[in-house]
Write an enzyme that holds these catalytic residues in place. Sequence first.
Site, mmCIF file in Angstrom:
data_model
loop_
_atom_site.group_PDB
_atom_site.id
_atom_site.type_symbol
_atom_site.label_atom_id
_atom_site.label_comp_id
_atom_site.label_asym_id
_atom_site.label_seq_id
_atom_site.Cartn_x
_atom_site.Cartn_y
_atom_site.Cartn_z
ATOM 1 N N GLY A 36 5.521 -52.757 -37.277
ATOM 2 C CA GLY A 36 5.274 -52.199 -35.813
ATOM 3 C C GLY A 36 4.057 -53.102 -35.286
ATOM 4 N N HIS A 37 3.000 -53.452 -36.004
ATOM 5 C CA HIS A 37 1.962 -54.098 -35.559
ATOM 6 C C HIS A 37 2.179 -55.593 -35.272
ATOM 7 C CE1 HIS A 37 -0.560 -51.293 -37.951
ATOM 8 N NE2 HIS A 37 -1.202 -51.362 -36.814
ATOM 9 N N GLN A 61 -12.873 -41.865 -33.885
ATOM 10 C CA GLN A 61 -11.542 -41.188 -33.482
ATOM 11 C C GLN A 61 -11.134 -40.304 -34.817
ATOM 12 O OE1 GLN A 61 -9.596 -45.100 -32.663
ATOM 13 N NE2 GLN A 61 -7.641 -44.030 -33.893
ATOM 14 N N SER A 186 0.692 -47.014 -40.685
ATOM 15 C CA SER A 186 -0.378 -47.373 -41.777
ATOM 16 C C SER A 186 -0.493 -46.324 -42.732
ATOM 17 C CB SER A 186 -1.708 -47.811 -41.247
ATOM 18 O OG SER A 186 -1.489 -48.780 -40.381
ATOM 19 N N ARG A 187 -0.165 -45.275 -42.213
ATOM 20 C CA ARG A 187 -0.510 -43.887 -42.883
ATOM 21 C C ARG A 187 0.725 -43.531 -43.754
ATOM 22 N NH1 ARG A 187 -3.683 -41.812 -38.384
ATOM 23 N NH2 ARG A 187 -5.637 -41.293 -39.358
HETATM 24 P P1 AMP Z 1 -2.879 -48.571 -35.333
HETATM 25 O O1 AMP Z 1 -3.485 -49.622 -36.398
HETATM 26 O O2 AMP Z 1 -2.113 -47.528 -36.291
HETATM 27 O O3 AMP Z 1 -4.372 -47.863 -34.559
HETATM 28 O O4 AMP Z 1 -1.954 -49.145 -34.184
HETATM 29 C C1 AMP Z 1 -2.257 -50.269 -33.428
HETATM 30 C C2 AMP Z 1 -1.437 -50.199 -32.384
HETATM 31 O O5 AMP Z 1 -0.138 -50.277 -33.100
HETATM 32 C C3 AMP Z 1 -1.241 -48.861 -31.543
HETATM 33 O O6 AMP Z 1 -0.992 -49.370 -30.088
HETATM 34 C C4 AMP Z 1 0.069 -48.340 -32.095
HETATM 35 O O7 AMP Z 1 0.599 -47.304 -31.316
HETATM 36 C C5 AMP Z 1 1.085 -49.470 -32.450
HETATM 37 N N1 AMP Z 1 2.076 -48.989 -33.540
HETATM 38 C C6 AMP Z 1 1.368 -48.408 -34.773
HETATM 39 N N2 AMP Z 1 2.660 -48.278 -35.415
HETATM 40 C C7 AMP Z 1 3.808 -48.682 -34.670
HETATM 41 C C8 AMP Z 1 5.339 -48.637 -34.667
HETATM 42 N N3 AMP Z 1 5.939 -47.932 -35.760
HETATM 43 N N4 AMP Z 1 5.911 -49.211 -33.599
HETATM 44 C C9 AMP Z 1 5.380 -49.626 -32.487
HETATM 45 N N5 AMP Z 1 4.022 -49.586 -32.424
HETATM 46 C C10 AMP Z 1 3.189 -49.117 -33.374
#
Ligand code: AMP
Length: 287
Positions: A36-37, A61, A186-187
């Site tokens: 996703g990232h 957060q 990530s979770r």
């Molecule tokens: P995080 O590291 O979880 O804060 O996520 C960083 C960015 O990646 C945020 O804009 C999330 O919405 C995006 N993100 C996380 N998981 C996904 C996913 N499965 N598909 C698309 N974007 C994602």
Amino acid sequence: MIRANDIKSAKKILQDWRRKNYSLTLVPTMGYFHDGHIALMAKARQLSNKVIVSLFVNPAQFGPEEDLDKYPRDFDGDSKKAAAAGVDLLFCPTVPEMYHDNHMTEVSVRELSARLCGIDRPVHFSGVTTIVAKLFNIVQPDYAVFGEKDFQQLVIIKQMTADLHYSTTIIGHPIVREKSGLAMSSRNAYLTDYEREVAHSLYTALDSIRREVQKSKGQKVVAELIKMAKNIIIQHAECSIDYIAIIDSDTLKPCAVISQLSRAVGAIRINDRIRLIDNVALYDEPV
Ligand code: AMP
């Protein structure tokens, strides 16, 4: 790829790029990169000359009882993945620098931050908007890419960007999923193999709302659709529901009737340990 661990050295590189008239795209993250990232980084690559990824596990957060200390971290693995994705600058500031001892300022977006996840996580979104405002001020990006996975966050960031007159254009990116439908997160690293099998029931439930809505051309009663989705999830004893709702994608308010802008959203807990969120647009979004 350049890695900057403090604001001063990041600003020096960014000033140089701006002087050369390079366009900049920021992808804010908390690391522990998955596909996703990487998809957000690939989108950023298409948008501008230079791609900046921030990697910062933002304490503001997380609520007091939440998973800040055990949030998964892998700085070396993340550096390799970001470099392979064509990132130009990986910005990894420290907590003491981002929140110095005498830190007093908070950015918060009223109303939108109180809905949905804001009910169970009252400090979460002001933590997000405060850190994103700081990152926008440091990087001054032309574009910033956020995932629809955190749909409420995306709507709140768009609101903040308009309200505070940032010149940054916010780009939303569709959710990247596992084969099972489970949204990558990530979770998900917290899930046991068995929990992973039940976790995708959240997506199955939300997608069943989408299928019913499309089959009935929007004529289904909202309360019945929500009940159907909840029944799919609670078949698994390991799952409890924080919320399942059908909302308007712009206002995040519950829909009385289904429209083209309606979206099914949900948050569940697995074995009371792991909180997962997901959402599904009920109609294909206009391109
Ligand atoms: P995080 O590291 O979880 O804060 O996520 C960083 C960015 O990646 C945020 O804009 C999330 O919405 C995006 N993100 C996380 N998981 C996904 C996913 N499965 N598909 C698309 N974007 C994602």
